[in-house]
Design an enzyme around this catalytic site. Structure first.
Site, PDB file in Angstrom:
ATOM      1  N   SER A  16       0.828  -1.211   0.000  1.00  0.00           N
ATOM      2  CA  SER A  16       0.000   0.000   0.000  1.00  0.00           C
ATOM      3  C   SER A  16       0.860   1.259   0.000  1.00  0.00           C
ATOM      4  O   SER A  16       0.336   2.368  -0.059  1.00  0.00           O
ATOM      5  CB  SER A  16      -0.949   0.007   1.206  1.00  0.00           C
ATOM      6  N   HIS A 149     -38.689  23.789 -13.163  1.00  0.00           N
ATOM      7  CA  HIS A 149     -38.838  22.870 -14.313  1.00  0.00           C
ATOM      8  C   HIS A 149     -38.046  23.380 -15.511  1.00  0.00           C
ATOM      9  O   HIS A 149     -38.387  23.087 -16.654  1.00  0.00           O
ATOM     10  CB  HIS A 149     -40.311  22.686 -14.710  1.00  0.00           C
ATOM     11  N   SER A 270     -10.948  24.868 -29.590  1.00  0.00           N
ATOM     12  CA  SER A 270     -11.092  23.617 -30.329  1.00  0.00           C
ATOM     13  C   SER A 270      -9.993  23.558 -31.377  1.00  0.00           C
ATOM     14  O   SER A 270      -9.574  24.593 -31.900  1.00  0.00           O
ATOM     15  CB  SER A 270     -12.469  23.581 -30.993  1.00  0.00           C
ATOM     16  N   LYS A 276     -14.532  28.412 -31.191  1.00  0.00           N
ATOM     17  CA  LYS A 276     -15.003  27.799 -29.943  1.00  0.00           C
ATOM     18  C   LYS A 276     -14.285  28.312 -28.700  1.00  0.00           C
ATOM     19  O   LYS A 276     -13.075  28.486 -28.696  1.00  0.00           O
ATOM     20  CB  LYS A 276     -14.826  26.274 -30.001  1.00  0.00           C
ATOM     21  N   GLU A 283     -17.079  21.820 -17.141  1.00  0.00           N
ATOM     22  CA  GLU A 283     -17.466  20.467 -17.570  1.00  0.00           C
ATOM     23  C   GLU A 283     -16.763  19.406 -16.730  1.00  0.00           C
ATOM     24  O   GLU A 283     -17.359  18.410 -16.325  1.00  0.00           O
ATOM     25  CB  GLU A 283     -17.130  20.260 -19.046  1.00  0.00           C
TER      26      GLU A 283
HETATM   27  N1  ARG Z   1      -0.969  -1.747   5.025  1.00  0.00           N
HETATM   28  C1  ARG Z   1      -1.995  -2.085   5.960  1.00  0.00           C
HETATM   29  C2  ARG Z   1      -3.157  -1.077   5.838  1.00  0.00           C
HETATM   30  O1  ARG Z   1      -2.956  -0.036   5.357  1.00  0.00           O
HETATM   31  C3  ARG Z   1      -1.449  -2.032   7.334  1.00  0.00           C
HETATM   32  C4  ARG Z   1      -2.236  -2.792   8.350  1.00  0.00           C
HETATM   33  C5  ARG Z   1      -1.620  -4.060   8.541  1.00  0.00           C
HETATM   34  N2  ARG Z   1      -2.161  -4.786   9.583  1.00  0.00           N
HETATM   35  C6  ARG Z   1      -2.131  -6.114   9.541  1.00  0.00           C
HETATM   36  N3  ARG Z   1      -2.633  -6.728  10.506  1.00  0.00           N
HETATM   37  N4  ARG Z   1      -1.622  -6.711   8.480  1.00  0.00           N
HETATM   38  O2  ARG Z   1      -4.264  -1.372   6.222  1.00  0.00           O
END
Ligand code: ARG
Length: 454
Positions: A16, A149, A270, A276, A283
């Protein structure tokens, strides 16, 4: 316990750090507070705490200088920072994780991040409100057709339109403040899910991090993402408000409406049609709301089937909430500048204000004031509108006899309520588009959020 490290594909699948690395300031802040608490209760020596704090600050510096190396084998930002600390302090660094788990650490970091992000969006919303307020002075006596409306309905003072958006964004600010209260609770000390047998002081950490209180149930707080969902909902609503505003202004800037000139530096051309001037920022403000609404759905579905307490699924909350924040933040920043930079095309608006019988309802109310029951007055004015339409004239062009035919009590004062200017002046109710009422509301807003000069 493990006989081997994870398969490389698993490592890449489960990491992550690619998205949670932005939590580094919150992670370091929470780790310093945690270390100070550990020292206060005697789980760390004072000098160890000082070394940890100094090392964490150095690590933050390196991250900010772009000299910090990320690698997926360390999974997330929390492991990266702890590993860097251990590299610097060896066994002292290995003590930081005493009495905490990544589960409560992640939740705490995220709560700090949500709190910071709420504060930033609140500033942005206030800026946007001030931009609308600036327009109130700029367009103080301009009259626009109001629609229901999407058909012409009654005249509206331009500042009444602008303050309408101030009200919507004020409610959004209220929702942010409300969400902040529930986010501002300390999860640290819940450890993995059950708490800890170590003598930690949760109030101490909470106070150091500026949390209002400490979460009372370790099991709840390690699984709780309500605060993320509330924030996601509030941002979805902000994005929705922005989208309706953008839609309205896109229409207003068309040749067909010709109500509004957008600042050219907020438009694009454009590649094939030289004439344009496209309202791309508006948008995309409308378009990006889809992502923000989608993120709310993602989060709701993410948590709906999870057993207690922490599950790895929860890691997926971050891409969604980060994306909502980045999107709404960017939209708000541009919205304020665009609101200030646009100009009403008053000649074009005024030239067509006589169309659509915007004064018909005021005329009906004039009949009511002369004692005609509402349903009958509605019917009579309907007949007058038809007559005017057939003759291709305005209500104000009908002779007095036409009015008196339907209500003998009517005298020439009827002409004082006809035409959009007169109709506007006839309003009296609180919250209406009456000039004195709108002026009072503009003053109230100036007191509330201050004035802006471009
Ligand atoms: N990378 C994990 C998260 O963001 C960390 C939590 C990890 N905890 C665990 N018990 N593996 O949620």
């Amino acid at each position: 316990m493990f006989s081997s490290g994870p398969d490389k594909r698993v490592e890449l699948f489960t990491e992550s750090v690619s998205f949670d690395k932005r939590l580094y300031p919150q992670d370091i802040r929470a780790s310093i507070a945690h270390a100070q608490m550990l020292a206060a209760v005697g789980l760390l020596e004072q000098v160890e705490c000082q070394l940890i704090q100094a090392a964490l600050e150095k690590i933050q510096e390196r991250i900010e200088q772009g000299r910090f190396e990320y690698k997926t084998e360390l999974e997330d930002i929390h492991m990266h920072i702890e590993t860097a600390l251990i590299r610097r302090l060896d066994d002292i660094g290995r003590k930081l994780h005493t009495g905490r788990s990544r589960n409560d650490q992640v939740a705490t970091d995220l709560r700090l991040w949500v709190r910071d992000s709420i504060d930033q969006l609140d500033q942005r919303l206030a800026e946007l409100q001030r931009a609308f307020l600036y327009r109130c002075d700029l367009d103080c006596d301009a009259i626009l057709p109001g629609y229901t409306h999407f058909q012409r309905a009654q005249p509206i003072l331009a500042p009444h339109y602008w303050l309408c958006y101030c009200e919507k964004f004020e409610r959004d600010r209220g929702r942010l403040a409300d969400c902040r209260k529930r986010a501002n609770v300390c999860s640290l000390g819940a450890a993995a899910l059950a708490g800890t047998s170590l003598p930690i002081d949760r109030d101490d950490v909470a106070a150091r991090l500026g949390f209002d209180s400490v979460a009372a149930n370790s099991l709840d707080v390690s699984s709780d993402r309500d605060f993320v969902l509330e924030f996601a909902f509030t941002m979805a609503l902000i994005a929705t408000h922005l989208s309706t505003w953008a839609e309205e202004w896109i229409l207003w800037s068309t040749t067909e409406f010709d109500f509004l000139k957008l600042p050219h530096d907020f438009c694009t051309g454009s590649s094939i049609m030289p004439q344009k001037i496209n309202p791309d920022v508006l948008e995309l403000t409308r378009g990006k709301s889809a992502r923000v609404i989608g993120n709310l759905q993602t989060l709701l579905v993410l948590v709906k089937g999870l057993p207690l307490a922490y599950n790895r699924d929860l890691q997926e909350d971050k891409p969604a909430i980060f994306d909502s924040f980045d999107t709404v933040d960017a939209c708000l920043e541009l919205a304020a500048a665009l609101v200030m930079g646009a100009r009403l095309n008053r000649p074009s608006i005024e030239a067509r204000l006589d169309r659509g019988f915007l004064d018909a309802t005021t005329l009906m109310e004039f009949f009511i004031k002369r004692g005609v029951p509402q349903r009958s007055a509605h019917h009579s004015v309907g007949a007058l509108v038809r007559k005017a339409m057939d003759r291709g004239v305005r209500l104000a062009d009908l002779p007095l006899a036409d009015f008196q035919e339907l209500c003998p009590e009517i005298d020439e004062r009827v002409y004082d309520v006809l035409g959009v200017d007169n109709a506007i002046k006839s309003f009296v109710s609180y919250g209406s588009t009456a000039p004195q009422e709108v002026a009072r509301q503009v003053e109230r807003w100036k007191q509330r959020i201050g004035e802006v000069r471009s």
